[in-house]
Design an enzyme around this catalytic site. Structure first.
Site, mmCIF file in Angstrom:
data_model
loop_
_atom_site.group_PDB
_atom_site.id
_atom_site.type_symbol
_atom_site.label_atom_id
_atom_site.label_comp_id
_atom_site.label_asym_id
_atom_site.label_seq_id
_atom_site.Cartn_x
_atom_site.Cartn_y
_atom_site.Cartn_z
ATOM 1 N N HIS B 60 0.849 -1.190 0.000
ATOM 2 C CA HIS B 60 0.000 0.000 0.000
ATOM 3 C C HIS B 60 0.881 1.236 0.000
ATOM 4 O O HIS B 60 2.096 1.139 0.162
ATOM 5 C CB HIS B 60 -0.980 -0.024 1.181
ATOM 6 C CG HIS B 60 -0.358 0.032 2.542
ATOM 7 N ND1 HIS B 60 0.527 -0.921 3.021
ATOM 8 C CD2 HIS B 60 -0.495 0.926 3.553
ATOM 9 C CE1 HIS B 60 0.889 -0.605 4.258
ATOM 10 N NE2 HIS B 60 0.293 0.507 4.600
ATOM 11 N N HIS B 62 1.219 3.900 1.960
ATOM 12 C CA HIS B 62 1.684 4.641 3.139
ATOM 13 C C HIS B 62 3.216 4.716 3.108
ATOM 14 O O HIS B 62 3.886 3.802 2.631
ATOM 15 C CB HIS B 62 1.223 3.950 4.433
ATOM 16 C CG HIS B 62 -0.208 4.267 4.780
ATOM 17 N ND1 HIS B 62 -0.965 3.480 5.615
ATOM 18 C CD2 HIS B 62 -1.008 5.310 4.414
ATOM 19 C CE1 HIS B 62 -2.170 4.019 5.741
ATOM 20 N NE2 HIS B 62 -2.229 5.116 5.025
ATOM 21 N N ASP B 64 5.657 4.329 5.165
ATOM 22 C CA ASP B 64 6.557 3.333 5.769
ATOM 23 C C ASP B 64 6.613 2.023 4.974
ATOM 24 O O ASP B 64 7.314 1.095 5.369
ATOM 25 C CB ASP B 64 6.205 3.087 7.242
ATOM 26 C CG ASP B 64 4.767 2.655 7.451
ATOM 27 O OD1 ASP B 64 3.909 2.989 6.615
ATOM 28 O OD2 ASP B 64 4.493 1.978 8.461
ATOM 29 N N HIS B 65 5.891 1.978 3.860
ATOM 30 C CA HIS B 65 5.943 0.795 2.983
ATOM 31 C C HIS B 65 6.346 1.179 1.557
ATOM 32 O O HIS B 65 6.481 0.306 0.705
ATOM 33 C CB HIS B 65 4.571 0.100 2.951
ATOM 34 C CG HIS B 65 4.179 -0.448 4.278
ATOM 35 N ND1 HIS B 65 4.172 -1.791 4.556
ATOM 36 C CD2 HIS B 65 3.831 0.179 5.433
ATOM 37 C CE1 HIS B 65 3.801 -1.981 5.818
ATOM 38 N NE2 HIS B 65 3.588 -0.796 6.367
ATOM 39 N N HIS B 140 -7.238 -2.207 5.582
ATOM 40 C CA HIS B 140 -6.429 -1.132 6.150
ATOM 41 C C HIS B 140 -7.082 0.205 5.793
ATOM 42 O O HIS B 140 -8.124 0.244 5.159
ATOM 43 C CB HIS B 140 -4.996 -1.260 5.615
ATOM 44 C CG HIS B 140 -3.997 -0.471 6.399
ATOM 45 N ND1 HIS B 140 -3.993 -0.398 7.777
ATOM 46 C CD2 HIS B 140 -2.946 0.287 5.995
ATOM 47 C CE1 HIS B 140 -2.992 0.368 8.167
ATOM 48 N NE2 HIS B 140 -2.343 0.806 7.119
ATOM 49 N N ASP B 210 -0.245 -4.036 5.844
ATOM 50 C CA ASP B 210 -0.856 -3.793 7.166
ATOM 51 C C ASP B 210 -2.328 -4.211 7.092
ATOM 52 O O ASP B 210 -2.967 -4.004 6.064
ATOM 53 C CB ASP B 210 -0.793 -2.316 7.497
ATOM 54 C CG ASP B 210 0.618 -1.797 7.653
ATOM 55 O OD1 ASP B 210 1.578 -2.578 7.577
ATOM 56 O OD2 ASP B 210 0.780 -0.578 7.822
ATOM 57 N N HIS B 268 6.081 -5.359 12.175
ATOM 58 C CA HIS B 268 5.355 -4.090 12.117
ATOM 59 C C HIS B 268 4.975 -3.603 13.514
ATOM 60 O O HIS B 268 3.885 -3.100 13.761
ATOM 61 C CB HIS B 268 4.095 -4.201 11.233
ATOM 62 C CG HIS B 268 3.658 -2.858 10.697
ATOM 63 N ND1 HIS B 268 2.699 -2.097 11.298
ATOM 64 C CD2 HIS B 268 4.082 -2.143 9.633
ATOM 65 C CE1 HIS B 268 2.535 -0.977 10.616
ATOM 66 N NE2 HIS B 268 3.360 -0.980 9.607
#
Lengths: 302, 302
Positions: B60, B62, B64-65, B140, B210, B268
């Site tokens: 996805h 976001h 942090d990914h 998510h 996530d 995570h």
């Protein structure tokens, strides 16, 4: 002024070197200059109080100067930032950041204010009561600006012994700092220069990365206290400067000499060189007061 | 299969922890899963031969990914990559990457092939002669997929003693591995099961991050050899899962149990916890074979 180098190597981040980013502390106000990938980690590593950053200046949109910005903006939000953040950089920076935020549905929390730059001449882009920032148009493969930070002349300093000797009431101290003549307790006007001392001479810092050798910047940065000028290559690789629009250490020193700056800091080293001391050695054949940037290094401009 | 955890902490990168990224090595073919900021540095740090990465899967968008992807793409170009690179991720990923490349005038060198995902049901998105990859739709705050990597059943193994005893000529070995009956030197047909052994049972790896707790994924990941399931929180903070769409360690273990997977890897982690051992302890109240991801850790699926 205090300059902290967060990263100063060219091209790709590596396990132990970081791409360009610097924090300039001017009387407690933090200015972030460029923001390569990993900058937010370097801010943590070197314990910079990064919530105090209110203004970020991006020289150009190559990855090694820019790809850490979206992560930092995102982290500010996660940390609950509320203060507005001003971002100065080439046209397109707003579209890129806003698209990334939209895709992650990561808007909000604090205001982002973009100041997109397109001018090819030097211009005033920031001013507060202590500092001005002007662009320094550079010659690179994409539209690029350096930045000239100039302290304003500070207030005059109270000469406390003189003030006591002349029997001045405390309510006049503020006016003395502002350069005014003031009366003593007997009502006699005392000339300001008898009661105050000259302020510290204002400092200035010129950040010039990335750029080919260009004498066009000399009038803009003349007499700067400190010049950071990129030196991607040594003279032996000068032939690479033309295509890549970078400079050698000797060229950086030549600019420093022509501009009669106080000190020269070198950086943006190509990772082909094992030992950065050779950059200093080469630059010192032209200009004596040369320092080497390195990740985590601090420079106090005194 | 070998899994290398490059980063496995949630939210912001810190000086000593990294956001999500993993490399899955399936018989020498490297698959990169997610790409938080700093992934390219982690690849160097753990000496992954990253020129061998041909396919990148992004769960996805976001930060942090995802925020390390543009830097990695850019670095591949600087390192002279010529091989095409396939990128699988949510719709919008192509627009974002192409805009960033355009702004830096950093196109070219190798082909980028985007496979944008919009399907809310599991689908086959990658297949070669050894591996398939299916999406695992997750729950998510933004459109998110996990990924299920399944090895195909390999060739049968030559039982070399049997082959010699039955006096089979070498030109038939290939057919034996393909499961065929073959003649011996005297012309008598020998049944394949007398000449070969079963191949290794194929392994599978389910990456789920996530996501909130959702039993919808259970049919997709049932009997996976290894499940990586996010565990952002411990049960004591389960109330945070609803808003943030994350899971607790116990919930991850419940999914592992329902899906009868071989092993569970947790990751995570929210950075609010000082000691990640507590995640393992909590999960093991539900499912016994639990491992903790940590930056730089390798898991060999045997």
């Amino acid at each position: 002024m205090k300059l902290t180098i967060l990263g100063c190597y060219s091209a790709t981040p590596r396990a132990f070197t970081n791409p360009t980013s610097q924090v300039l502390d001017i009387r407690g106000n933090l200015f972030l200059i460029d923001c390569g990938e990993g900058t937010q980690v370097q801010l943590r590593r070197f314990k910079v109080k990064f919530s105090r950053i209110k203004n970020i200046f991006i020289s150009h949109l190559h990855g090694d100067h820019f790809y850490g910005l979206i992560g930092l903006i995102s982290t500010f939000r996660l940390l609950g930032r509320e203060a507005p953040l001003h971002i100065y950089g080439p046209k397109g920076i707003q579209e890129a950041i806003e698209l990334l935020l939209k895709l992650g549905n990561s808007y909000g929390g604090y205001e982002l204010i973009f100041h997109e730059l397109t001018n090819k001449s030097s211009e005033l882009i920031y001013e507060d009561d202590k500092v001005t920032v002007h662009t320094i148009p550079l010659e690179h493969r994409v539209y690029t600006n350096g930045f000239l930070f100039k302290e304003k002349l500070g207030e005059r300093k109270l000469d406390i012994n003189a003030v006591l000797n002349y029997d001045i009431e405390q309510c006049y101290y503020r006016n003395i700092k502002l350069g005014k003549d003031v009366p003593n307790k007997a009502g006699k006007v005392i000339a300001n220069n008898l009661l105050s001392l000259d302020p510290e001479p204002p400092k200035s810092y010129a950040f010039c990365s990335d750029t080919a050798y260009t004498e066009k910047i000399v009038p803009i940065i003349t007499n700067a206290s400190v010049l950071y000028h990129e030196s991607t290559f040594l003279e032996e690789h000068e032939h690479l400067c033309q295509k890549t629009k970078h400079s050698t250490a000797k060229q950086a020193a030549t600019i420093a000499k022509q501009a009669r700056v106080g000190k020269l800091i070198l950086g943006h080293y190509s990772t082909r060189y094992d030992n950065i001391e050779c950059f200093k050695k080469e630059a010192q054949t032209v200009f004596s007061d040369v320092y080497l940037a390195d990740d985590g290094k601090e420079f106090n401009f005194s």
